[in-house]
Design a protein around this motif. Structure first.
Motif, PDB file in Angstrom:
ATOM      1  N   VAL A  37      30.503  43.966  50.593  1.00 45.07           N
ATOM      2  CA  VAL A  37      31.596  44.378  51.479  1.00 45.07           C
ATOM      3  C   VAL A  37      32.938  43.997  50.867  1.00 45.07           C
ATOM      4  O   VAL A  37      33.883  44.787  50.852  1.00 45.07           O
ATOM      5  N   VAL A  38      33.031  42.769  50.351  1.00 42.83           N
ATOM      6  CA  VAL A  38      34.296  42.318  49.768  1.00 42.83           C
ATOM      7  C   VAL A  38      34.632  43.135  48.520  1.00 42.83           C
ATOM      8  O   VAL A  38      35.795  43.485  48.283  1.00 42.83           O
ATOM      9  N   HIS A  39      33.624  43.463  47.720  1.00 45.07           N
ATOM     10  CA  HIS A  39      33.859  44.330  46.556  1.00 45.07           C
ATOM     11  C   HIS A  39      34.486  45.648  46.997  1.00 45.07           C
ATOM     12  O   HIS A  39      35.442  46.136  46.369  1.00 45.07           O
ATOM     13  N   LYS A  40      33.952  46.231  48.043  1.00 46.01           N
ATOM     14  CA  LYS A  40      34.468  47.508  48.533  1.00 46.01           C
ATOM     15  C   LYS A  40      35.929  47.361  48.963  1.00 46.01           C
ATOM     16  O   LYS A  40      36.761  48.235  48.667  1.00 46.01           O
ATOM     17  N   LEU A  41      36.259  46.279  49.639  1.00 46.35           N
ATOM     18  CA  LEU A  41      37.637  46.068  50.086  1.00 46.35           C
ATOM     19  C   LEU A  41      38.589  45.923  48.900  1.00 46.35           C
ATOM     20  O   LEU A  41      39.683  46.482  48.908  1.00 46.35           O
ATOM     21  N   VAL A  42      38.177  45.170  47.899  1.00 44.07           N
ATOM     22  CA  VAL A  42      39.004  44.992  46.708  1.00 44.07           C
ATOM     23  C   VAL A  42      39.261  46.344  46.046  1.00 44.07           C
ATOM     24  O   VAL A  42      40.395  46.676  45.678  1.00 44.07           O
ATOM     25  N   ALA A  43      38.206  47.142  45.908  1.00 47.12           N
ATOM     26  CA  ALA A  43      38.338  48.459  45.283  1.00 47.12           C
ATOM     27  C   ALA A  43      39.261  49.365  46.096  1.00 47.12           C
ATOM     28  O   ALA A  43      40.104  50.089  45.531  1.00 47.12           O
ATOM     29  N   GLU A  44      39.121  49.333  47.412  1.00 45.41           N
ATOM     30  CA  GLU A  44      39.955  50.169  48.268  1.00 45.41           C
ATOM     31  C   GLU A  44      41.430  49.787  48.154  1.00 45.41           C
ATOM     32  O   GLU A  44      42.307  50.652  48.034  1.00 45.41           O
ATOM     33  N   VAL A  45      41.703  48.494  48.183  1.00 44.07           N
ATOM     34  CA  VAL A  45      43.095  48.035  48.134  1.00 44.07           C
ATOM     35  C   VAL A  45      43.741  48.399  46.795  1.00 44.07           C
ATOM     36  O   VAL A  45      44.886  48.880  46.750  1.00 44.07           O
ATOM     37  N   ILE A  46      43.031  48.185  45.706  1.00 44.87           N
ATOM     38  CA  ILE A  46      43.584  48.530  44.393  1.00 44.87           C
ATOM     39  C   ILE A  46      43.886  50.021  44.307  1.00 44.87           C
ATOM     40  O   ILE A  46      44.936  50.440  43.806  1.00 44.87           O
ATOM     41  N   GLU A  47      42.963  50.826  44.815  1.00 42.20           N
ATOM     42  CA  GLU A  47      43.163  52.278  44.800  1.00 42.20           C
ATOM     43  C   GLU A  47      44.356  52.675  45.656  1.00 42.20           C
ATOM     44  O   GLU A  47      45.194  53.482  45.239  1.00 42.20           O
ATOM     45  N   GLU A  48      44.466  52.105  46.846  1.00 44.40           N
ATOM     46  CA  GLU A  48      45.558  52.450  47.750  1.00 44.40           C
ATOM     47  C   GLU A  48      46.913  51.999  47.214  1.00 44.40           C
ATOM     48  O   GLU A  48      47.944  52.616  47.503  1.00 44.40           O
ATOM     49  N   MET A  49      46.919  50.929  46.429  1.00 38.60           N
ATOM     50  CA  MET A  49      48.167  50.450  45.829  1.00 38.60           C
ATOM     51  C   MET A  49      48.507  51.192  44.544  1.00 38.60           C
ATOM     52  O   MET A  49      49.589  51.000  43.973  1.00 38.60           O
ATOM     53  N   GLY A  50      47.596  52.043  44.086  1.00 36.39           N
ATOM     54  CA  GLY A  50      47.830  52.814  42.868  1.00 36.39           C
ATOM     55  C   GLY A  50      47.826  51.965  41.615  1.00 36.39           C
ATOM     56  O   GLY A  50      48.509  52.287  40.634  1.00 36.39           O
ATOM     57  N   LEU A  51      47.018  50.898  41.614  1.00 38.75           N
ATOM     58  CA  LEU A  51      47.007  49.963  40.493  1.00 38.75           C
ATOM     59  C   LEU A  51      45.705  50.028  39.692  1.00 38.75           C
ATOM     60  O   LEU A  51      45.314  49.049  39.055  1.00 38.75           O
ATOM     61  N   GLU A  52      45.059  51.182  39.713  1.00 37.10           N
ATOM     62  CA  GLU A  52      43.784  51.326  39.011  1.00 37.10           C
ATOM     63  C   GLU A  52      43.887  50.966  37.532  1.00 37.10           C
ATOM     64  O   GLU A  52      42.974  50.369  36.968  1.00 37.10           O
ATOM     65  N   GLU A  53      44.986  51.340  36.905  1.00 35.24           N
ATOM     66  CA  GLU A  53      45.166  51.110  35.471  1.00 35.24           C
ATOM     67  C   GLU A  53      45.903  49.810  35.162  1.00 35.24           C
ATOM     68  O   GLU A  53      46.147  49.495  34.000  1.00 35.24           O
ATOM     69  N   LYS A  54      46.259  49.060  36.207  1.00 33.34           N
ATOM     70  CA  LYS A  54      47.036  47.835  35.986  1.00 33.34           C
ATOM     71  C   LYS A  54      46.380  46.614  36.618  1.00 33.34           C
ATOM     72  O   LYS A  54      47.064  45.614  36.873  1.00 33.34           O
ATOM     73  N   SER A  55      45.091  46.666  36.869  1.00 34.56           N
ATOM     74  CA  SER A  55      44.400  45.552  37.511  1.00 34.56           C
ATOM     75  C   SER A  55      43.435  44.886  36.542  1.00 34.56           C
ATOM     76  O   SER A  55      42.736  45.558  35.779  1.00 34.56           O
ATOM     77  N   VAL A  56      43.407  43.564  36.593  1.00 33.65           N
ATOM     78  CA  VAL A  56      42.478  42.787  35.776  1.00 33.65           C
ATOM     79  C   VAL A  56      41.799  41.759  36.682  1.00 33.65           C
ATOM     80  O   VAL A  56      42.471  40.902  37.263  1.00 33.65           O
ATOM     81  N   GLY A  57      40.486  41.863  36.798  1.00 29.39           N
ATOM     82  CA  GLY A  57      39.725  40.892  37.564  1.00 29.39           C
ATOM     83  C   GLY A  57      39.096  39.868  36.637  1.00 29.39           C
ATOM     84  O   GLY A  57      38.745  40.192  35.500  1.00 29.39           O
ATOM     85  N   VAL A  58      38.960  38.641  37.108  1.00 26.79           N
ATOM     86  CA  VAL A  58      38.332  37.584  36.329  1.00 26.79           C
ATOM     87  C   VAL A  58      37.181  37.016  37.146  1.00 26.79           C
ATOM     88  O   VAL A  58      37.386  36.514  38.254  1.00 26.79           O
ATOM     89  N   SER A  59      35.980  37.131  36.613  1.00 27.39           N
ATOM     90  CA  SER A  59      34.807  36.602  37.325  1.00 27.39           C
ATOM     91  C   SER A  59      34.083  35.597  36.441  1.00 27.39           C
ATOM     92  O   SER A  59      33.777  35.897  35.283  1.00 27.39           O
ATOM     93  N   PRO A  60      33.817  34.410  36.952  1.00 27.37           N
ATOM     94  CA  PRO A  60      33.101  33.394  36.188  1.00 27.37           C
ATOM     95  C   PRO A  60      31.612  33.429  36.511  1.00 27.37           C
ATOM     96  O   PRO A  60      31.097  34.430  37.016  1.00 27.37           O
ATOM     97  N   VAL A  61      30.919  32.341  36.241  1.00 22.40           N
ATOM     98  CA  VAL A  61      29.492  32.264  36.523  1.00 22.40           C
ATOM     99  C   VAL A  61      29.275  32.165  38.031  1.00 22.40           C
ATOM    100  O   VAL A  61      30.025  31.506  38.734  1.00 22.40           O
ATOM    101  N   GLY A  62      28.244  32.826  38.522  1.00 23.27           N
ATOM    102  CA  GLY A  62      27.934  32.813  39.944  1.00 23.27           C
ATOM    103  C   GLY A  62      27.329  34.144  40.340  1.00 23.27           C
ATOM    104  O   GLY A  62      27.072  35.008  39.499  1.00 23.27           O
ATOM    105  N   CYS A  63      27.121  34.333  41.628  1.00 25.73           N
ATOM    106  CA  CYS A  63      26.499  35.569  42.105  1.00 25.73           C
ATOM    107  C   CYS A  63      27.303  36.801  41.702  1.00 25.73           C
ATOM    108  O   CYS A  63      26.745  37.867  41.489  1.00 25.73           O
ATOM    109  N   ALA A  64      28.633  36.657  41.597  1.00 28.07           N
ATOM    110  CA  ALA A  64      29.483  37.804  41.284  1.00 28.07           C
ATOM    111  C   ALA A  64      29.753  37.952  39.795  1.00 28.07           C
ATOM    112  O   ALA A  64      30.706  38.616  39.402  1.00 28.07           O
ATOM    113  N   VAL A  65      28.906  37.365  38.962  1.00 25.49           N
ATOM    114  CA  VAL A  65      29.128  37.420  37.521  1.00 25.49           C
ATOM    115  C   VAL A  65      29.095  38.857  36.994  1.00 25.49           C
ATOM    116  O   VAL A  65      29.697  39.164  35.972  1.00 25.49           O
ATOM    117  N   PHE A  66      28.399  39.748  37.724  1.00 27.36           N
ATOM    118  CA  PHE A  66      28.314  41.141  37.296  1.00 27.36           C
ATOM    119  C   PHE A  66      29.298  42.046  38.038  1.00 27.36           C
ATOM    120  O   PHE A  66      29.096  43.256  38.105  1.00 27.36           O
TER     121      PHE A  66
END
Length: 259
Positions: A37-66
C-alpha cells in the motif's frame, strides 16, 4: 436488453488505477503486508508531482530491499541502516532531485540510529519513510527497538520486559525535537481514510524536501501478520488496539508553512 457499461467503466467511476510508476512485477511481500500500500502511495505522489525523472529512492536491507523492482524510478541500495547517509550524498550532489529513503524499524531505529538522527538533525533536504511494524520482519521475527512492552517475538518469547530489554524507542518523537526537521508525522494504512491521510503526509514531506525546508520523517505504523503470527484482519485489529496507544497518529511537527 444489454446493459450499457460505458458510463460504469468511465475513468471517473474506476475505483482503483495502478500508478504508471508501478511495474508489473509480482511483489514478494506477505499477504496483508502494509508495504504494498505504501509503495502505491509513493508511486502516486511522485507521478502527481511530475517528478518521475527526478526521483531517487534509497532502500537498505530489510523487507523493502527489492523496492527498486516495483516503483519505476532511480534507486540506490544502501548497506543496512545507512540509507540516510547515502541519501545525504545524493541530495547534496543533485539538489534538484527528490531524494527519499524507505526504511523499516530495525534498519532505521536500531542498526541505523546514528545515520537517521544525525541526517535529520543536520536538516538534510530528504524524506525518510519509516515503516514501523514493531518487529524484524525479514530475518525471523526478532525483537526490534519498537517492539511493545509485553509483545512476544522470536527473541523475547515471553514478551518484552523493560528491566531486561529496555523500553520501546519512539524515534518519531525524537525526530520532532531536532532542529533540522521541518515535518514529522505518524500515519497508517489500515483503512481507506488512513490511506488518504498517509498519502497527504507523503506529499507534504516530498514538497518540503523539494522546497529545501529541511528533513521530513513520515512514520507508517504497519502490520507484520507473518511475524506477529496473525491473519491480516487479526493483525489490523491488534495494531489498532495496541500499537496506536503507544504510537499515536498525527502530525508531531510541521514548520513547512513558516516563512
Amino acid at each position: 436488453m444489454a446493459q450499457n457499461t460505458d458510463n460504469i467503466l468511465s475513468p471517473e467511476n474506476v475505483v482503483y488505477r495502478k500508478p504508471k510508476l508501478m511495474n508489473d512485477v509480482q511483489m514478494h511481500y506477505c499477504p496483508g503486508c502494509s508495504h504494498g500500500v505504501v509503495h502505491k502511495l509513493v508511486a502516486e505522489v511522485i507521478e502527481e508531482m511530475g517528478l518521475e525523472e527526478k526521483s531517487v529512492g534509497v532502500s537498505p536491507v530489510g523487507c523493502a530491499v527489492f523496492a527498486y523492482r516495483y516503483i519505476d524510478i532511480d534507486w540506490q541500495e544502501a548497506a543496512h541502516g545507512r540509507a540516510p547517509a547515502v541519501a545525504t550524498a545524493i541530495k547534496r550532489l543533485w539538489p534538484d532531485r527528490l531524494v527519499f529513503t524507505y526504511q523499516g524499524d530495525g534498519d532505521l531505529a536500531c542498526i541505523g540510529t546514528a545515520e537517521s538522527v544525525h541526517a535529520l538533525n543536520r536538516g538534510e533536504n530528504i524524506t525518510i519513510i519509516f515503516i514501523n511494524n514493531a518487529i524484524y520482519g525479514m530475518t525471523g521475527g526478532q525483537m526490534a527497538p519498537t517492539t511493545l512492552v509485553g509483545q512476544k517475538t522470536s527473541t523475547c518469547p515471553y514478551g518484552r520486559q523493560p528491566e531486561l530489554h529496555g523500553y520501546p524507542l519512539k524515534i518519531t518523537e525524537m525526530a520532532a525535537m531536532l532542529e533540522g526537521t521541518c515535518y514529522v508525522t505518524r500515519q497508517s494504512v489500515e483503512t481507506v481514510g488512513a490511506v488518504s491521510k498517509a498519502k497527504k503526509a507523503i506529499r507534504k514531506a516530498f514538497e518540503a524536501s523539494m522546497a529545501g525546508k529541511g528533513s521530513s520523517l513520515v512514520e507508517i505504523v504497519s502490520t507484520c501478520n507473518s511475524g506477529w503470527k496473525l491473519t491480516p484482519s487479526q493483525a489490523n485489529k491488534w495494531m489498532t488496539e495496541n500499537m496506536f496507544k503507544f504510537y499515536p497518529k498525527g502530525d508531531l511537527k510541521d514548520t513547512t508553512g513558516e516563512k
